[in-house]
Motif scaffolding. Structure first.
Motif, PDB file in Angstrom:
ATOM      1  N   UNK A 231     -58.864 -13.844  -6.920  1.00 38.18           N
ATOM      2  CA  UNK A 231     -57.537 -14.192  -6.436  1.00 38.18           C
ATOM      3  C   UNK A 231     -56.478 -13.251  -7.025  1.00 38.18           C
ATOM      4  N   UNK A 232     -56.641 -12.877  -8.286  1.00 38.45           N
ATOM      5  CA  UNK A 232     -55.684 -11.946  -8.890  1.00 38.45           C
ATOM      6  C   UNK A 232     -55.810 -10.563  -8.264  1.00 38.45           C
ATOM      7  N   UNK A 233     -57.040 -10.141  -7.981  1.00 36.52           N
ATOM      8  CA  UNK A 233     -57.250  -8.841  -7.341  1.00 36.52           C
ATOM      9  C   UNK A 233     -56.575  -8.814  -5.966  1.00 36.52           C
ATOM     10  N   UNK A 234     -56.739  -9.898  -5.204  1.00 43.01           N
ATOM     11  CA  UNK A 234     -56.118  -9.978  -3.880  1.00 43.01           C
ATOM     12  C   UNK A 234     -54.600  -9.950  -4.008  1.00 43.01           C
ATOM     13  N   UNK A 235     -54.044 -10.669  -4.993  1.00 41.76           N
ATOM     14  CA  UNK A 235     -52.594 -10.678  -5.205  1.00 41.76           C
ATOM     15  C   UNK A 235     -52.097  -9.269  -5.517  1.00 41.76           C
ATOM     16  N   UNK A 236     -52.833  -8.576  -6.361  1.00 44.21           N
ATOM     17  CA  UNK A 236     -52.459  -7.201  -6.724  1.00 44.21           C
ATOM     18  C   UNK A 236     -52.511  -6.281  -5.510  1.00 44.21           C
ATOM     19  N   UNK A 237     -53.610  -6.368  -4.748  1.00 44.47           N
ATOM     20  CA  UNK A 237     -53.779  -5.487  -3.588  1.00 44.47           C
ATOM     21  C   UNK A 237     -52.759  -5.805  -2.494  1.00 44.47           C
ATOM     22  N   UNK A 238     -52.500  -7.088  -2.277  1.00 45.31           N
ATOM     23  CA  UNK A 238     -51.519  -7.482  -1.266  1.00 45.31           C
ATOM     24  C   UNK A 238     -50.132  -6.989  -1.657  1.00 45.31           C
ATOM     25  N   UNK A 239     -49.813  -7.066  -2.924  1.00 38.77           N
ATOM     26  CA  UNK A 239     -48.531  -6.572  -3.417  1.00 38.77           C
ATOM     27  C   UNK A 239     -48.375  -5.093  -3.096  1.00 38.77           C
ATOM     28  N   UNK A 240     -49.435  -4.335  -3.375  1.00 40.92           N
ATOM     29  CA  UNK A 240     -49.377  -2.882  -3.145  1.00 40.92           C
ATOM     30  C   UNK A 240     -49.235  -2.576  -1.650  1.00 40.92           C
ATOM     31  N   UNK A 241     -50.014  -3.249  -0.814  1.00 41.43           N
ATOM     32  CA  UNK A 241     -49.963  -3.004   0.631  1.00 41.43           C
ATOM     33  C   UNK A 241     -48.587  -3.326   1.190  1.00 41.43           C
ATOM     34  N   UNK A 242     -48.038  -4.449   0.795  1.00 44.75           N
ATOM     35  CA  UNK A 242     -46.753  -4.880   1.347  1.00 44.75           C
ATOM     36  C   UNK A 242     -45.609  -3.992   0.877  1.00 44.75           C
ATOM     37  N   UNK A 243     -45.679  -3.546  -0.369  1.00 46.64           N
ATOM     38  CA  UNK A 243     -44.606  -2.691  -0.880  1.00 46.64           C
ATOM     39  C   UNK A 243     -44.653  -1.287  -0.290  1.00 46.64           C
ATOM     40  N   UNK A 244     -45.845  -0.775  -0.086  1.00 49.57           N
ATOM     41  CA  UNK A 244     -45.967   0.614   0.378  1.00 49.57           C
ATOM     42  C   UNK A 244     -45.891   0.758   1.891  1.00 49.57           C
ATOM     43  N   UNK A 245     -46.221  -0.312   2.619  1.00 50.61           N
ATOM     44  CA  UNK A 245     -46.221  -0.205   4.083  1.00 50.61           C
ATOM     45  C   UNK A 245     -45.165  -1.087   4.744  1.00 50.61           C
ATOM     46  N   UNK A 246     -44.638  -2.071   4.007  1.00 49.14           N
ATOM     47  CA  UNK A 246     -43.612  -2.935   4.567  1.00 49.14           C
ATOM     48  C   UNK A 246     -44.130  -3.986   5.526  1.00 49.14           C
ATOM     49  N   UNK A 247     -45.427  -4.270   5.498  1.00 48.73           N
ATOM     50  CA  UNK A 247     -45.988  -5.253   6.420  1.00 48.73           C
ATOM     51  C   UNK A 247     -45.798  -6.665   5.867  1.00 48.73           C
ATOM     52  N   UNK A 248     -46.068  -7.647   6.704  1.00 52.92           N
ATOM     53  CA  UNK A 248     -45.933  -9.048   6.313  1.00 52.92           C
ATOM     54  C   UNK A 248     -47.172  -9.509   5.555  1.00 52.92           C
ATOM     55  N   UNK A 249     -47.091 -10.728   5.027  1.00 52.05           N
ATOM     56  CA  UNK A 249     -48.244 -11.307   4.343  1.00 52.05           C
ATOM     57  C   UNK A 249     -49.426 -11.472   5.288  1.00 52.05           C
ATOM     58  N   UNK A 250     -49.132 -11.849   6.519  1.00 55.03           N
ATOM     59  CA  UNK A 250     -50.202 -12.040   7.499  1.00 55.03           C
ATOM     60  C   UNK A 250     -50.927 -10.732   7.783  1.00 55.03           C
ATOM     61  N   UNK A 251     -50.168  -9.642   7.932  1.00 52.94           N
ATOM     62  CA  UNK A 251     -50.784  -8.340   8.172  1.00 52.94           C
ATOM     63  C   UNK A 251     -51.577  -7.875   6.949  1.00 52.94           C
ATOM     64  N   UNK A 252     -51.017  -8.114   5.771  1.00 56.76           N
ATOM     65  CA  UNK A 252     -51.719  -7.743   4.548  1.00 56.76           C
ATOM     66  C   UNK A 252     -53.020  -8.526   4.427  1.00 56.76           C
ATOM     67  N   UNK A 253     -52.970  -9.804   4.817  1.00 56.79           N
ATOM     68  CA  UNK A 253     -54.170 -10.637   4.776  1.00 56.79           C
ATOM     69  C   UNK A 253     -55.243 -10.088   5.708  1.00 56.79           C
ATOM     70  N   UNK A 254     -54.840  -9.663   6.911  1.00 58.20           N
ATOM     71  CA  UNK A 254     -55.805  -9.101   7.851  1.00 58.20           C
ATOM     72  C   UNK A 254     -56.461  -7.844   7.289  1.00 58.20           C
ATOM     73  N   UNK A 255     -55.679  -7.021   6.609  1.00 56.98           N
ATOM     74  CA  UNK A 255     -56.232  -5.783   6.032  1.00 56.98           C
ATOM     75  C   UNK A 255     -57.202  -6.080   4.896  1.00 56.98           C
ATOM     76  N   UNK A 256     -56.928  -7.149   4.173  1.00 54.80           N
ATOM     77  CA  UNK A 256     -57.774  -7.483   3.028  1.00 54.80           C
ATOM     78  C   UNK A 256     -58.934  -8.407   3.401  1.00 54.80           C
TER      79      UNK A 256
END
Length: 279
Positions: A231-256
């Motif tokens: 869960x911490x790894x996902x939180x870290x990765x989602x943070x990076x994806x959202x900050x660098x690409x500007x996508x939503x949580x839903x989009x970040x979830x799909x990527x992960x």
């Protein structure tokens, strides 16, 4: 028997010693075998050399102040690969290398006291060794003193990016000596043991057993994942994806490959990573 995870997949070690069977590693091994067979058939095969001259050369360098760490830095070999040629200052915890390839022998023998002087090395391995000993109850003050380091310098060692090679070797010798011993049997007070363990636990510093398993204690590019949850790894990765690409949580979830709800829970449990970039 449970096999350890190879520290890397760049040499034949993962195939031969860890029974790794990744396609690239199997192909590398088969290519090496084919080259060996052809070289034997052509009379050009060069067998392994006796490692005793390497050991003597390393001891000579050590006497002149050029440590194992320094030799590893100069040659580009790993610290463990060089150390295994000699048990100088390390006891009998591991068998000494008896054979060596011509390439490795040439690299080590090329190091001499005229062209190379004692210098600084990356402090990552030393810092991890001190922290690993704390994880099993050895106070930093004790291990520093045991390694011949002045108490006032112990915090500097874990903070600096580089330290003297001689200091790194002293820390390694102390680590190899203490990692299989219990602090309570060597006069360390229970309160000191508890305090050291609590500090290590709070910082998630891995114990020696973890580093024995990974074989990457000296690798500054290796990021230990000790006690890190998915869960911490996902939180870290989602943070990076959202900050660098500007996508939503839903989009970040799909990527992960997780649900948006999973990211919501991950951010809730690890608010330091929580971020809202897009609606």
């Amino acid at each position: 028997m449970t096999l350890r995870e190879p520290p890397h997949h760049e040499t034949l070690t993962c195939y031969c010693d860890y029974q790794c069977r990744l396609p690239d590693c199997v192909q590398r091994y088969r290519a090496w075998e084919n080259n060996r067979y052809h070289a034997i058939a052509n009379g050009t095969w060069q067998p392994l050399l006796d490692a005793e001259p390497i050991r003597q050369h390393l001891l000579h360098l050590h006497a002149a102040g050029i440590t194992i760490h320094r030799v590893a830095t100069i040659t580009g070999l790993t610290y463990r690969a060089v150390r295994n040629f000699t048990q100088h200052d390390y006891g009998n915890t591991a068998p000494r290398k008896r054979r060596v390839t011509r390439e490795v022998a040439a690299k080590i023998l090329a190091v001499n006291t005229r062209d190379h002087t004692p210098g600084n090395v990356d402090s990552t391995g030393s810092r991890r060794r001190l922290h690993a000993l704390m994880a099993i109850g050895w106070p930093l003050l004790y291990t520093a003193q045991h390694a011949g380091i002045h108490p006032s310098n112990r915090s500097v060692i874990v903070a600096r990016p580089t330290i003297r090679a001689a200091t790194a070797q002293k820390i390694t010798a102390t680590y190899d000596e203490l990692k299989n011993r219990k602090p309570a049997r060597h006069g360390i007070r229970p309160t000191s043991i508890k305090r050291a363990k609590q500090q290590a636990s709070a910082n998630r510093w891995p114990p020696p057993a973890y580093w024995d398993e990974t074989g990457a204690i000296d690798d500054p590019h290796f990021e230990p994942m000790y006690r890190v949850t998915r869960r911490e790894i996902v939180a870290h990765d989602a943070n990076w994806i959202m900050r660098t690409t500007g996508v939503s949580r839903e989009d970040a979830a799909n990527r992960l490959g997780v649900t948006k709800s999973y990211i919501d829970h991950a951010f809730r449990d690890h608010p330091e990573y929580a971020v809202e970039v897009a609606a």
